[in-house]
Design an enzyme around this catalytic site. Sequence first.
Site, PDB file in Angstrom:
ATOM      1  N   TYR A   1     -85.219 106.163  86.363  1.00 30.07           N
ATOM      2  CA  TYR A   1     -85.811 106.943  85.264  1.00 30.07           C
ATOM      3  C   TYR A   1     -86.078 108.373  85.718  1.00 30.07           C
ATOM      4  O   TYR A   1     -85.726 109.338  85.033  1.00 30.07           O
ATOM      5  CB  TYR A   1     -87.101 106.242  84.841  1.00 30.07           C
ATOM      6  CG  TYR A   1     -87.933 106.931  83.769  1.00 30.07           C
ATOM      7  CD1 TYR A   1     -87.533 106.943  82.444  1.00 30.07           C
ATOM      8  CD2 TYR A   1     -89.159 107.522  84.091  1.00 30.07           C
ATOM      9  CE1 TYR A   1     -88.322 107.538  81.456  1.00 30.07           C
ATOM     10  CE2 TYR A   1     -89.954 108.115  83.124  1.00 30.07           C
ATOM     11  CZ  TYR A   1     -89.533 108.122  81.806  1.00 30.07           C
ATOM     12  OH  TYR A   1     -90.320 108.707  80.835  1.00 30.07           O
TER      13      TYR A   1
ATOM     14  N   ASN B   1     -88.805 103.942  80.588  1.00 26.30           N
ATOM     15  CA  ASN B   1     -89.254 103.903  81.983  1.00 26.30           C
ATOM     16  C   ASN B   1     -89.109 102.465  82.478  1.00 26.30           C
ATOM     17  O   ASN B   1     -89.988 101.630  82.292  1.00 26.30           O
ATOM     18  CB  ASN B   1     -90.707 104.380  82.076  1.00 26.30           C
ATOM     19  CG  ASN B   1     -91.125 104.601  83.522  1.00 26.30           C
ATOM     20  OD1 ASN B   1     -90.464 104.129  84.438  1.00 26.30           O
ATOM     21  ND2 ASN B   1     -92.212 105.312  83.715  1.00 26.30           N
TER      22      ASN B   1
ATOM     23  N   ASN C   1     -84.085 112.493  73.036  1.00 26.32           N
ATOM     24  CA  ASN C   1     -85.434 111.957  73.251  1.00 26.32           C
ATOM     25  C   ASN C   1     -85.450 110.517  73.750  1.00 26.32           C
ATOM     26  O   ASN C   1     -86.377 110.120  74.452  1.00 26.32           O
ATOM     27  CB  ASN C   1     -86.207 112.073  71.914  1.00 26.32           C
ATOM     28  CG  ASN C   1     -87.450 111.224  71.881  1.00 26.32           C
ATOM     29  OD1 ASN C   1     -88.454 111.551  72.518  1.00 26.32           O
ATOM     30  ND2 ASN C   1     -87.409 110.106  71.158  1.00 26.32           N
TER      31      ASN C   1
ATOM     32  N   SER D   1     -89.860 114.407  81.414  1.00 27.64           N
ATOM     33  CA  SER D   1     -91.128 113.758  81.742  1.00 27.64           C
ATOM     34  C   SER D   1     -91.737 114.437  82.956  1.00 27.64           C
ATOM     35  O   SER D   1     -91.013 114.879  83.856  1.00 27.64           O
ATOM     36  CB  SER D   1     -90.883 112.286  82.076  1.00 27.64           C
ATOM     37  OG  SER D   1     -92.027 111.737  82.705  1.00 27.64           O
TER      38      SER D   1
ATOM     39  N   VAL E   1     -98.805 110.239  76.755  1.00 26.62           N
ATOM     40  CA  VAL E   1     -98.799 110.193  75.285  1.00 26.62           C
ATOM     41  C   VAL E   1     -98.803 108.734  74.862  1.00 26.62           C
ATOM     42  O   VAL E   1     -97.919 107.977  75.288  1.00 26.62           O
ATOM     43  CB  VAL E   1     -97.521 110.877  74.717  1.00 26.62           C
ATOM     44  CG1 VAL E   1     -97.627 111.008  73.198  1.00 26.62           C
ATOM     45  CG2 VAL E   1     -97.285 112.234  75.360  1.00 26.62           C
TER      46      VAL E   1
ATOM     47  N   THR F   1     -97.776 105.810  73.101  1.00 23.57           N
ATOM     48  CA  THR F   1     -96.643 105.393  72.254  1.00 23.57           C
ATOM     49  C   THR F   1     -96.327 103.946  72.623  1.00 23.57           C
ATOM     50  O   THR F   1     -96.872 103.423  73.605  1.00 23.57           O
ATOM     51  CB  THR F   1     -95.390 106.242  72.595  1.00 23.57           C
ATOM     52  OG1 THR F   1     -95.029 105.964  73.963  1.00 23.57           O
ATOM     53  CG2 THR F   1     -95.612 107.726  72.419  1.00 23.57           C
TER      54      THR F   1
ATOM     55  N   ALA G   1     -96.670 114.234  79.422  1.00 22.43           N
ATOM     56  CA  ALA G   1     -97.217 113.514  80.574  1.00 22.43           C
ATOM     57  C   ALA G   1     -97.784 112.167  80.126  1.00 22.43           C
ATOM     58  O   ALA G   1     -97.268 111.110  80.488  1.00 22.43           O
ATOM     59  CB  ALA G   1     -98.277 114.349  81.277  1.00 22.43           C
TER      60      ALA G   1
END
Length: 254
Positions: free
Chosen positions: A150, A90, A86, A137, A183, A185, A181
Amino acid sequence: MDLSLKNKVFLISGGAKGIGRAISETLQLEGAIPVIIDPSKEVGKLVLGKGCGLHIPLRLETPADSESAVNHAFSTFGRIDGLVNNAGTNDRVGLEQGNPEAFARSVQKNLMHYYELAHFSLPYLKKSKGSIVNISSKTAITGQGGTSGYVAAKGAQLALTREWAAELLPYQIRVNAVIPAEVFTPLYENWLNSFSQPEEKLNEITHRIPLGKRMTTPQEIANMVVFLLSEKASHITGQQLFVDGGYTHLDRAL
Ligand code: NAP
């Protein structure tokens, strides 16, 4: 639904914040044992609270880091039942705003530990007939612009999901990818803050998300991941599951 995850051991890279944190907490709620591999010391402790689990405060940078994390988990619990790849950043290394060295570094830090953790966990996953989930992603499908390293890593993670699902069929190890897409965070917040008017940008994006005109929550990603790790997903392998409110595939006019 009983996911039968009690006392099973799962490695989660980047498991202390954002999507990884939701996965670690959901596994704990299901009675499983999360092993959080993440440099964030305080947060890692907080996530585990008084529940069962292990925090390995490490930023995965070399094969030796991944090997030692896997060995630490196995020597502590004597089993590994699954891996969630995980951790990622980016880092906006593009064609114009970038250079070959920065591109190589970005691919290195977003991709290599996915392979390394899978490689070093494999002997244990063979024993447990475990499961691997790769978090990719939607940028690997749609592009984003200005983030070649990325996106190259995210695309490779999707290719490896199919490749590993094929290679690991004889061991009944299932391998799937989950594709978020939008989220909210810490990673997302940093990206948003790179715009001059972050709130406007956020409104613009959420308005385009077909289902409910809202962001996906980390919990909604975690629900899919934990299901895929469980034996309830026993005949699902090599799949790319979009948990994105229809953002990637539905008509933007909706
Ligand atoms: P996040 O909020 O930044 O959380 C990621 C966690 O991973 C952080 O604690 C980070 O620590 C840690 N980490 C980063 N690199 C690491 C490494 N090499 N080794 C160990 N830990 C590392 O990110 P997120 O938004 O939850 O993203 C999680 C995954 O979802 C990523 O693969 C990302 O590409 C993917 N994703 C997210 C979105 C989204 O909208 N959020 C969309 C598509 C895909 P530090 O903070 O100290 O670096």
